[in-house]
Design a protein around this motif. Structure first.
Motif, mmCIF file in Angstrom:
data_model
loop_
_atom_site.group_PDB
_atom_site.id
_atom_site.type_symbol
_atom_site.label_atom_id
_atom_site.label_comp_id
_atom_site.label_asym_id
_atom_site.label_seq_id
_atom_site.Cartn_x
_atom_site.Cartn_y
_atom_site.Cartn_z
ATOM 1 N N ARG A 94 0.668 -1.256 0.080
ATOM 2 C CA ARG A 94 -0.152 0.103 0.089
ATOM 3 C C ARG A 94 1.017 1.237 -0.212
ATOM 4 O O ARG A 94 0.283 2.396 0.348
ATOM 5 N N GLY A 95 2.038 1.129 -0.085
ATOM 6 C CA GLY A 95 3.084 2.255 -0.256
ATOM 7 C C GLY A 95 3.351 2.872 1.135
ATOM 8 O O GLY A 95 3.431 4.281 1.596
ATOM 9 N N THR A 96 2.998 2.155 2.237
ATOM 10 C CA THR A 96 3.094 2.403 3.799
ATOM 11 C C THR A 96 4.503 1.819 4.118
ATOM 12 O O THR A 96 4.956 1.049 3.720
ATOM 13 N N VAL A 97 4.709 2.656 5.252
ATOM 14 C CA VAL A 97 5.902 2.207 6.016
ATOM 15 C C VAL A 97 5.776 0.962 6.482
ATOM 16 O O VAL A 97 4.915 0.624 7.552
ATOM 17 N N HIS A 98 6.624 -0.163 6.514
ATOM 18 C CA HIS A 98 6.810 -1.487 6.975
ATOM 19 C C HIS A 98 8.159 -1.871 7.328
ATOM 20 O O HIS A 98 9.282 -1.364 6.912
ATOM 21 N N LEU A 99 8.299 -2.784 8.096
ATOM 22 C CA LEU A 99 9.574 -3.572 8.470
ATOM 23 C C LEU A 99 9.418 -4.976 7.413
ATOM 24 O O LEU A 99 8.351 -5.689 7.496
ATOM 25 N N LEU A 100 10.323 -5.066 6.842
ATOM 26 C CA LEU A 100 10.509 -6.380 5.739
ATOM 27 C C LEU A 100 11.642 -7.183 6.261
ATOM 28 O O LEU A 100 12.700 -6.520 6.508
ATOM 29 N N PRO A 101 11.728 -8.642 6.140
ATOM 30 C CA PRO A 101 13.043 -9.428 6.277
ATOM 31 C C PRO A 101 13.816 -8.972 5.096
ATOM 32 O O PRO A 101 13.655 -8.925 3.968
ATOM 33 N N THR A 102 14.919 -8.490 5.314
ATOM 34 C CA THR A 102 15.847 -8.051 4.378
ATOM 35 C C THR A 102 16.218 -9.093 3.444
ATOM 36 O O THR A 102 16.259 -8.680 2.183
ATOM 37 N N GLN A 103 16.267 -10.231 3.566
ATOM 38 C CA GLN A 103 16.488 -11.535 2.847
ATOM 39 C C GLN A 103 15.528 -11.622 1.778
ATOM 40 O O GLN A 103 15.429 -11.834 0.724
ATOM 41 N N ASP A 104 14.097 -11.009 2.293
ATOM 42 C CA ASP A 104 12.974 -11.169 1.327
ATOM 43 C C ASP A 104 12.780 -9.746 0.532
ATOM 44 O O ASP A 104 11.994 -9.854 -0.320
ATOM 45 N N LEU A 105 13.643 -8.675 0.584
ATOM 46 C CA LEU A 105 13.565 -7.644 -0.139
ATOM 47 C C LEU A 105 13.483 -7.855 -1.613
ATOM 48 O O LEU A 105 12.495 -7.221 -2.276
ATOM 49 N N PRO A 106 14.211 -8.521 -2.262
ATOM 50 C CA PRO A 106 14.101 -8.618 -3.624
ATOM 51 C C PRO A 106 12.994 -9.242 -4.326
ATOM 52 O O PRO A 106 12.282 -8.709 -5.155
ATOM 53 N N THR A 107 12.420 -10.212 -3.308
ATOM 54 C CA THR A 107 11.076 -10.652 -3.565
ATOM 55 C C THR A 107 9.980 -9.697 -3.468
ATOM 56 O O THR A 107 9.147 -9.526 -4.211
ATOM 57 N N TRP A 108 9.798 -8.800 -2.355
ATOM 58 C CA TRP A 108 8.990 -7.594 -2.089
ATOM 59 C C TRP A 108 9.070 -6.559 -3.309
ATOM 60 O O TRP A 108 8.018 -6.477 -3.845
ATOM 61 N N VAL A 109 10.305 -6.040 -3.810
ATOM 62 C CA VAL A 109 10.239 -5.262 -4.561
ATOM 63 C C VAL A 109 9.930 -5.810 -5.956
ATOM 64 O O VAL A 109 9.320 -5.115 -6.848
ATOM 65 N N GLY A 110 10.438 -7.137 -6.504
ATOM 66 C CA GLY A 110 9.611 -7.566 -7.591
ATOM 67 C C GLY A 110 8.291 -7.655 -7.436
ATOM 68 O O GLY A 110 7.821 -7.500 -8.627
#
Length: 309
Positions: free
Chosen positions: A87-103
């Protein structure tokens, strides 16, 4: 004609509640879990607009994890990243999963923004701002004022036009693309400098970082969502991601071989294929959850009127 209804697994809403509490690690906190593990239990993203609240959310789902552990994971260990997520809002994400989230977020339709025409960025201006942010943060941690100066220098004076109403003042035009820069993986939050927020590039922490392939990433995000919030419908996923319902329905159709329909008190919904189990006993007791907690937040845990008596 074959009766297909009997082949569809059935769950009650009491079982759904028990299942979600268990998946969120709210029925029994996880033993020896790290902060990133707790975030994954929340569908892979923990709302972080209010940091003390997300620290409590993580602590409730683990045994022995403190606020200091969450901050260490963010700013020293770098196993968590604070950025603009669903939703374009501020979140914490696991850094290891960042490529998946950005994709996934790059492949999904961007959240709608309803700025007036005289305020709105054109598509070309949006791309210019994202490129300017990427260049400015490649090897720096900048406050929003410092980032504004850098974006204006890279993109042009128009980026600094004070046209966005915000908090009894006006923000520069480029700020409407701040969330998009995070969702594209060119910006994340850096450590605070005194009382000021800073931004930096996640590539400083993840050398060689590249977004993962879009369709594979979307499939992973959908299955993570369904594990934490399922059974769920495409419309509920659309609400969670702030995406069009028709797009979400088409996404579910494209994943037909990886998803499975279940029936919840007469309503059809979906889970990841084979993930139809629920705890044998209903949940008991009362749980106090902090502001914006993923389990209590209206955009994730749906339908609200059935889950919260």
């Amino acid at each position: 004609m074959t009766d297909q209804t009997a082949a569809v697994p059935r769950l009650s809403w009491a079982q759904v509640c028990a299942r979600r509490l268990e998946r969120h690690r709210l029925a029994t906190p996880a033993q020896d879990a790290r902060p990133a593990d707790a975030v994954r239990a929340m569908g892979g993203a923990a709302h972080a607009q209010v940091m003390p609240a997300v620290e409590l959310s993580i602590g409730l789902r683990t045994t022995g994890v403190t606020r200091a552990d969450v901050r260490h994971a963010l700013w020293a260990e770098r196993s968590l990243v604070k950025t603009f997520g669903p939703r374009g809002t501020v979140h914490l994400l696991p850094t290891q999963d960042l490529p998946t989230w950005v994709g996934a977020l790059t492949a999904a339709p961007p959240p709608a923004r309803t700025f007036p025409e005289q305020v709105r960025l054109s598509p070309d201006q949006t791309e210019a701002v994202v490129a300017a942010v990427a260049a400015a943060l490649a090897d720096a941690e900048l406050t929003v004022d410092e980032l504004t100066e850098a974006v204006v220098e890279h993109a042009g004076p128009w980026a600094g036009d004070l046209v966005m109403p915000a908090f009894q003042g006006m923000w520069p035009r480029w700020r409407q693309a701040l969330h998009l820069a995070g969702m594209r993986g060119v910006l994340c939050f850096g450590p605070t400098r005194g009382r000021k927020v800073t931004y930096t590039s996640p590539r400083r922490w993840l050398p060689g970082f590249q977004p993962a392939e879009g369709s594979t990433s979307l499939a992973a995000v959908v299955k993570g969502y369904l594990r934490a919030y399922g059974p769920a419908t495409p419309q509920q996923l659309a609400h969670w991601l702030d995406a069009p319902r028709q797009w979400a329905a088409a996404l579910f159709d494209s994943l037909a071989g990886e998803l499975e329909q279940v029936e919840v008190d007469g309503t059809r919904a979906w889970v990841a294929a084979g993930d139809t189990t629920a705890p044998p006993t209903p949940p008991r007791g009362v749980r106090l959850l902090p502001y914006f907690d993923a389990y209590a937040h209206v955009v994730g845990n749906q339908p609200r009127e059935l889950l919260y008596p």
